[in-house]
Design a protein around this motif. Structure first.
Motif, short mmCIF file in Angstrom:
data_model
loop_
_atom_site.label_atom_id
_atom_site.label_comp_id
_atom_site.label_asym_id
_atom_site.label_seq_id
_atom_site.Cartn_x
_atom_site.Cartn_y
_atom_site.Cartn_z
N LEU A 166 0.81 -1.39 0.16
CA LEU A 166 0.10 0.08 -0.05
C LEU A 166 0.88 1.24 0.01
O LEU A 166 0.51 2.21 -0.79
N ARG A 169 2.65 1.79 -3.64
CA ARG A 169 1.58 2.23 -4.55
C ARG A 169 1.47 3.80 -4.20
O ARG A 169 1.34 4.57 -5.07
N THR A 173 2.45 7.05 -6.92
CA THR A 173 1.83 7.84 -7.55
C THR A 173 1.53 9.50 -6.84
O THR A 173 1.28 10.24 -7.43
N ALA A 174 1.69 9.45 -5.47
CA ALA A 174 1.66 10.56 -4.80
C ALA A 174 2.48 10.90 -3.63
O ALA A 174 2.06 11.03 -2.55
N LEU A 181 1.26 11.71 4.95
CA LEU A 181 0.81 10.73 6.05
C LEU A 181 1.96 9.90 6.53
O LEU A 181 1.70 8.96 7.28
N VAL B 107 -4.89 9.82 -2.62
CA VAL B 107 -4.16 9.27 -3.93
C VAL B 107 -5.31 8.84 -4.76
O VAL B 107 -5.83 7.86 -4.53
N LEU B 110 -5.67 4.89 -5.56
CA LEU B 110 -6.05 3.92 -4.54
C LEU B 110 -7.53 3.99 -4.30
O LEU B 110 -8.00 5.12 -4.84
N GLU B 114 -8.48 2.21 0.54
CA GLU B 114 -7.06 2.20 0.90
C GLU B 114 -6.59 3.38 1.26
O GLU B 114 -5.81 3.60 2.09
N HIS B 117 -7.03 3.51 4.96
CA HIS B 117 -6.21 2.64 5.73
C HIS B 117 -4.85 3.30 5.88
O HIS B 117 -4.13 3.41 6.77
N LEU B 118 -4.37 3.96 4.82
CA LEU B 118 -3.10 4.88 4.66
C LEU B 118 -3.09 5.96 5.66
O LEU B 118 -2.04 5.87 6.44
N GLY B 119 -4.37 6.55 5.99
CA GLY B 119 -4.29 7.53 7.07
C GLY B 119 -3.91 7.06 8.44
O GLY B 119 -3.28 7.75 9.26
#
Lengths: 292, 255
Positions: A166, A169, A173-174, A181, B107, B110, B114, B117-119
């Protein structure tokens, strides 16, 4: 018909090797927005280490592990000590540096091992197996097929089902949002290079027993085919790399089998031209996101 | 702390009360005239501060310097008393400083799930804790629950901003920086987002620094307003005072 079945099966094995290599180019492209022209030379270095290991120990499996580990180390070294220092504001410097690296690696391999092709034996027989009276594919082809599929599945799980995937990816892209984050983006880029380089090393290791042997230039044609595939599938698309790799592998095998080996490169280039005319972004290219 | 107490404290914000976020003698600028020139700002815990001013006043630069995306020429940024000026963006995020940047803040490749979840990656260790927090967010942001499997680039502008806010809140940050969250959104969506933001601040004691062009909406949920012009603070007062000051509004806020 029998001949067709045989060509399709061996083409599938050959195609999966191309697919693996194309996948490695896609991984780097997604992580770092670089077409790594040094990928084949870097992988060849790793396979020379694998060759040394198999010569010393006699174990193909240790050599396979050595190829993966060396591939990762080479990827780490090239990203950290070379590519990271290259200005990123336009793609040209990165490309030139990669081409320079190819020349250096080819020369070093040439100095150390000379121009000869060193033979590398396959871990399994290359004599075709028969189903009834029909030759299908060799145990080695079957091994290539299963290992390549295994790697594809493992990569899919890594990228889609794990926290590391995760982050990889998101960082690809960002980058700025990812940093906000808490993701260490430069580390993710390094991991992308290591993964990519290891996958390429395995692809070249699988290729060598089906070619003349190991030489500084052994993987050059593989790179050309894989690059074609990556462009066909869209550099951003792992699925495109796999489908395209198999398609090109089968095409090469069929053309070689029915029309002769000389026609195969022409067929690949014709396919590339055709796809670029119809879909310049690649068959599987994701449509650009519309601005909100 | 009640809103009144917060507002009262706002007036004496340069006092000795412990600040959750503090900016001390901050000078930012690449070359020539600084974009931010010697700024002092202290946000007590739980305060919602609207950062107002015209385009180019230095709002975005201030937020980007606080989060670490821009390095200051001199001065300090403190998070809960701790000097974080020399730390990286990633470290500040892991310590509970969240930023929703302007525009492309999710993003897009995603899915909604997702992104959420990243947060929670750093501040909610463990898949179970993250899953629970994500599900909780779906209850607060109902439209997101219906789109959990959609990719970021398939979302509308309002849904994207909602996702960006949800993703920032999921990590239970101590300080939240928002840059123009209302930009391009319908007034109804803005009202909805700001209500959630206000509610989160009250429930969790979140400290918020909200840069906005939409002055009326921002002041309606803020405890305090800070007006910047040419990289310096020109007014710092309880939100209702800023809202009621026609001279100030005319001079710096353009209406």
């Amino acid at each position: 018909m029998d001949r067709l079945a045989f060509l399709l099966a061996t083409g599938l094995a050959r195609g999966l090797v191309i697919a693996l290599f194309a996948l490695s180019l896609v991984i780097i492209w997604r992580a770092a927005r670089i077409v790594n022209f040094a990928q084949a030379a870097m992988a060849t270095v790793a396979v020379y280490v694998a060759y040394a290991v198999v010569t010393w120990t006699g174990s193909y499996w240790l050599a396979l592990v050595a190829a993966v580990v060396t591939g990762m180390l080479v990827g780490f070294a090239v990203e950290r000590w070379l590519i990271r220092r290259v200005p990123r504001d336009n793609p040209l410097p990165g490309m030139i540096v990669a081409i320079g690296l190819v020349m250096i690696l080819h020369s070093v391999i040439g100095i150390l091992f000379g121009p000869r092709h060193v033979p590398m034996r396959a871990p399994f027989s290359r004599e075709p197996l028969y189903v009834g009276d029909v030759a299908v594919l060799s145990p080695y082809d079957l091994f290539v097929l299963l290992l390549a599929l295994g790697i594809v599945v493992a990569l899919a799980v890594l990228f889609n089902r794990t926290t590391l995937g995760l982050q990889l990816r998101a960082a690809a892209t960002a980058p700025e949002v990812s940093r906000l984050l808490g993701i260490r983006v430069p580390r993710m880029v390094t991991i992308g290079w290591m993964l990519s380089s290891a996958v390429a090393a395995v692809a070249v290791l699988l290729l060598i027993p089906t070619e003349l042997g190991l030489n500084a230039h052994s993987a050059d044609i593989l790179f050309v085919h894989a690059f074609t595939v990556a462009v066909l599938g869209g550099l951003d698309s792992p699925v495109g790399a796999i489908v395209g790799g198999v398609a090109v592998g089968v095409l090469i095998t069929l053309v070689t089998g029915f029309l002769g080996a000389g026609m195969a490169p022409i067929a690949v280039l014709a396919l590339l031209t055709l796809v670029l005319l119809v879909r310049p972004g690649g068959i599987f290219a994701v449509k650009e996101a519309r601005a909100a | 702390m009640t809103a009144d107490a917060r507002a009262a404290e706002a007036v004496t914000s340069h006092g000795t009360t412990p600040a959750m976020l503090a900016v001390e003698g901050l000078v930012v600028g690449y070359s020539g005239a600084p974009v931010i020139d010697g700024m002092q700002l202290r946000l007590p815990p739980g305060q919602v501060v609207a950062l107002l001013g015209a385009n180019g006043a230095g709002k975005t630069t201030l937020l980007r310097t606080v989060s670490g995306l821009v390095a200051p020429r001199s001065g300090r940024v403190r998070l809960d008393g701790e000097d974080v000026t020399q730390t990286t963006v990633e470290d500040r995020a892991r310590r509970g400083l969240a930023q929703v940047p302007e525009g492309h803040s999710i993003v897009t490749e995603l899915t909604v799930d997702e992104n959420l979840h990243l947060g929670g990656l750093w501040r909610l260790p463990g898949t179970k804790a993250r899953r629970a927090a994500v599900d909780e967010m779906y209850q607060t942001f109902e439209p997101l629950a219906r789109r959990r499997a959609s990719l970021g680039h398939q979302l509308s502008g309002g849904e994207r901003q909602m996702l960006a806010l949800a993703r920032a809140l999921i990590a239970r940050p101590r300080v939240l920086l928002l840059d123009e969250p209302s930009l391009g959104l319908a007034p109804r969506v803005v009202a909805q987002l700001f209500a959630i933001l206000r509610d989160a601040a009250e429930r969790t004691g979140l400290t918020v620094l909200l840069a906005e062009q939409n002055v009326t909406s921002a002041l309606s949920i803020a405890d305090r307003g800070v007006v910047v012009s040419l990289g310096a603070i020109v007014a710092d007062a309880p939100a209702e005072k800023i809202a009621a000051d026609p001279a100030l509004r005319h001079a710096y806020l353009g209406f």
